[in-house]
Design a protein around this motif. Structure first.
Motif, PDB file in Angstrom:
ATOM      1  N   UNK A  71       1.209  -1.542  -0.061  1.00 45.74           N
ATOM      2  CA  UNK A  71      -0.163  -0.140   0.451  1.00 45.74           C
ATOM      3  C   UNK A  71       1.409   1.219   0.165  1.00 45.74           C
ATOM      4  N   UNK A  72       2.149   1.213   0.714  1.00 46.60           N
ATOM      5  CA  UNK A  72       2.590   2.541   1.084  1.00 46.60           C
ATOM      6  C   UNK A  72       3.441   2.704  -0.688  1.00 46.60           C
ATOM      7  N   UNK A  73       3.643   1.741  -1.331  1.00 43.46           N
ATOM      8  CA  UNK A  73       4.211   1.644  -2.639  1.00 43.46           C
ATOM      9  C   UNK A  73       3.819   2.264  -3.546  1.00 43.46           C
ATOM     10  N   UNK A  74       2.399   1.671  -3.642  1.00 42.51           N
ATOM     11  CA  UNK A  74       1.192   2.130  -4.366  1.00 42.51           C
ATOM     12  C   UNK A  74       0.667   3.995  -4.101  1.00 42.51           C
ATOM     13  N   UNK A  75       0.425   4.338  -2.917  1.00 43.07           N
ATOM     14  CA  UNK A  75       0.001   5.587  -2.691  1.00 43.07           C
ATOM     15  C   UNK A  75       1.449   6.376  -3.074  1.00 43.07           C
ATOM     16  N   UNK A  76       2.735   6.019  -2.978  1.00 45.50           N
ATOM     17  CA  UNK A  76       3.816   6.504  -3.703  1.00 45.50           C
ATOM     18  C   UNK A  76       3.819   7.074  -5.499  1.00 45.50           C
ATOM     19  N   UNK A  77       3.184   5.854  -5.966  1.00 47.84           N
ATOM     20  CA  UNK A  77       2.808   5.879  -7.301  1.00 47.84           C
ATOM     21  C   UNK A  77       1.550   7.008  -7.460  1.00 47.84           C
ATOM     22  N   UNK A  78       1.262   6.580  -7.090  1.00 49.59           N
ATOM     23  CA  UNK A  78      -0.629   8.006  -7.304  1.00 49.59           C
ATOM     24  C   UNK A  78      -0.198   8.786  -6.483  1.00 49.59           C
ATOM     25  N   UNK A  79       0.390   9.409  -5.615  1.00 51.00           N
ATOM     26  CA  UNK A  79       0.919  10.787  -4.752  1.00 51.00           C
ATOM     27  C   UNK A  79      -0.632  11.507  -4.239  1.00 51.00           C
ATOM     28  N   UNK A  80      -1.676  11.027  -5.380  1.00 51.38           N
ATOM     29  CA  UNK A  80      -2.386  12.432  -4.483  1.00 51.38           C
ATOM     30  C   UNK A  80      -4.177  11.449  -4.769  1.00 51.38           C
TER      31      UNK A  80
END
Length: 520
Positions: free
Chosen positions: A112-121
């Motif tokens: 989840x941490x990795x995916x949120x970094x990919x999305x940003x906002x």
């Protein structure tokens, strides 16, 4: 608590709506999502990570459920980041501002941490949002929903009689929001004098914080926001309206919190700020010439932020000046530091150091700032995963900011074209916000980003300008704004900024997201 440009609102029958068929609009938005590679589903591994975090969640031991927090958001919002309570404290005030405990759901270095970094906002398109976190967190377990106990980072402010901060605390605690309110109803209650005391105090404190902002030299562009709103018939309409006073008062609480976060991090020697340089002298000189040519001269003796507050967007010449002023708000970025403080830590529009910390459900950087500030406020150690992430966050946020702005502009362009698709050949009255002849003294360096759109460097600014395609070489053109429907678009012909002109619709193409007028 900030309103999204694409938050659905109850339909009003009298409002303009899209004339294009629903199928054409659906297909156009599908093409938009494909063009910008917007994720349609959350990756299974990241969802599993989120579900495990929800199942094993342990709420904070500290109990603040006795505090009568409320949330204030657009009516249909479910991703509720912030809850507020204000009470008197002697001659001053006590403000408690609860921010959703999103870090409790995100395992460092997990999927989840990795995916949120990919999305940003969270990315808002008119037909759907692409959330930063899975829906079970964004709209449920992590959201500060009414009558539900949730974990939160609770900022605890003591203010003096002038609204200035005298003391700040920050701790994780359990809270329970008493009500989900919206801006319209809160404004109506405050205006009628029937609001409960914490809401009446929001006005009192908000006005005092506005006065402090003015004294600091803060500045903002009070342009009406263009908002895409779904209709009951399955189409869309665009609303353009000035911000309600309560939205500004509420924003002042968020700004106060961001300023407190910046101070905590600067005092602790580690953090990430939202910075923006002041306008350079060349930009100020150019803007000064524009105001002179438009009949509302700014001589520079008054701070430019104070000058902007004297303008009314309902006046055509003032509206043109406000669009020109966008050139003064450029260069916002994220500035990390660990040890030595940044050379230029100030966000110039706020006229103070500032950090993003109040929207962790929707913006990546806020999650790290909250954890960092909570550690510093309680003399704890900054977690290693936070420190390690700081250098990468500016790049991640810049990429997502760019994508969000592109999607917002494209969505507005699409709906503007749909509103006018059956109106080609019709004539309208329009205000020239940027002319082919903006002023006798203009040097041709008007605001924008090269395609005719005003720059949008501040979170609160939203402006669309359709029809930004290149025109024939040497052909004069400007930018015009209609009032009904509220469309801003390219217009061919000689025209002067700040004037009212008659224009004819030449093109309205949904697939190309293009609207073009010509001067009659």
């Amino acid at each position: 608590m900030g309103p999204s440009h694409f938050a659905p609102k109850p339909a009003r029958a009298a409002a303009p709506r899209t004339d294009a068929g629903a199928e054409a609009i659906v297909a156009a938005f599908a093409a938009l999502r494909e063009e910008f590679q917007l994720a349609s589903e959350y990756p299974a591994a990241a969802v599993a990570d989120a579900e495990a975090a929800i199942a094993s969640l342990r709420l904070p031991d500290a109990d603040a459920t006795r505090v009568d927090f409320v949330t204030i958001d657009p009516p249909e919002s479910t991703d509720l980041d912030q809850a507020l309570h204000i009470e008197r404290d002697g001659a001053g005030y006590r403000v408690r501002y609860a921010i959703a405990d999103v870090p409790a759901f995100v395992r460092p270095a997990g999927e989840l941490d990795a995916e949120t970094r990919r999305r940003g906002q969270t990315i808002y398109a008119a037909d759907a949002k692409v959330p930063l976190h899975p829906q079970d967190i964004t709209d449920d377990a992590g959201s500060l929903l009414a009558d539900t106990v949730r974990g939160a980072f609770v900022w605890d402010f003591r203010l003096d009689a002038d609204g200035d901060v005298t003391d700040v605390g920050l701790a994780r605690a359990r809270i329970r929001s008493r009500a989900k309110l919206n801006y319209a109803e809160v404004q109506a209650q405050i205006d009628a004098g029937t609001a409960v005391e914490p809401l009446m105090l929001l006005k009192e404190v908000g006005l005092k914080r506005v006065a402090l902002e003015r004294a600091r030299g803060g500045a903002s562009l009070n342009l009406p926001e263009q908002e895409i709103v779904p209709t009951d018939e399955g189409g869309y309409r665009i609303e353009a309206a000035a911000q309600r006073p309560v939205e500004d008062w509420n924003a002042q609480i968020s700004l106060m919190t961001g300023m407190a976060a910046a101070k905590l991090m600067m005092d602790g020697g580690i953090g990430i700020l939202r910075t923006m340089p002041p306008p350079d002298e060349k930009s100020l000189r150019h803007f000064r010439r524009q105001t002179q040519a438009l009949g509302r001269p700014w001589d520079g003796a008054m701070a430019y932020g104070e000058y902007l507050r004297t303008l009314e967007a309902s006046d055509p010449r003032h509206l043109a000046i406000l669009h020109a002023a966008a050139a003064l708000f450029r260069g916002a970025t994220y500035t990390p530091f660990d040890g030595a403080l940044p050379d230029n830590p100030v966000q110039a529009a706020i006229a103070a150091p500032y950090a993003h910390t109040t929207a962790p459900l929707r913006r990546l950087v806020d999650r790290f700032v909250l954890v960092l500030c909570e550690a510093l406020a309680n003399d704890g150690d900054v977690p290693g995963w936070v420190r390690e992430a700081l250098p990468a966050l500016p790049g991640l946020m810049a990429a997502s900011d760019h994508l969000a702005a592109q999607v917002e502009r494209a969505s507005l362009d699409l709906v503007e074209a749909a509103l006018l698709v059956n109106c080609v050949g019709q004539e309208y009255d329009a205000v020239v916000v940027s002319g082919s002849k903006p002023a006798a003294s203009d040097d041709g360096q008007g605001p924008g980003n090269g395609n005719g759109r005003p720059s949008q460097p501040l979170d609160r600014i939203a402006s669309s300008q359709n029809g930004g395609r290149p025109q024939a070489a040497g052909k004069p053109f400007g930018t015009v704004q209609l009032s009904d429907p509220p469309v801003t678009a390219r217009c061919e012909g000689e025209m002067e900024s700040g004037t009212t002109v008659r224009v004819r619709l030449v093109t309205a193409d949904i697939r190309k997201r293009l609207v073009l007028f010509e001067r009659v």
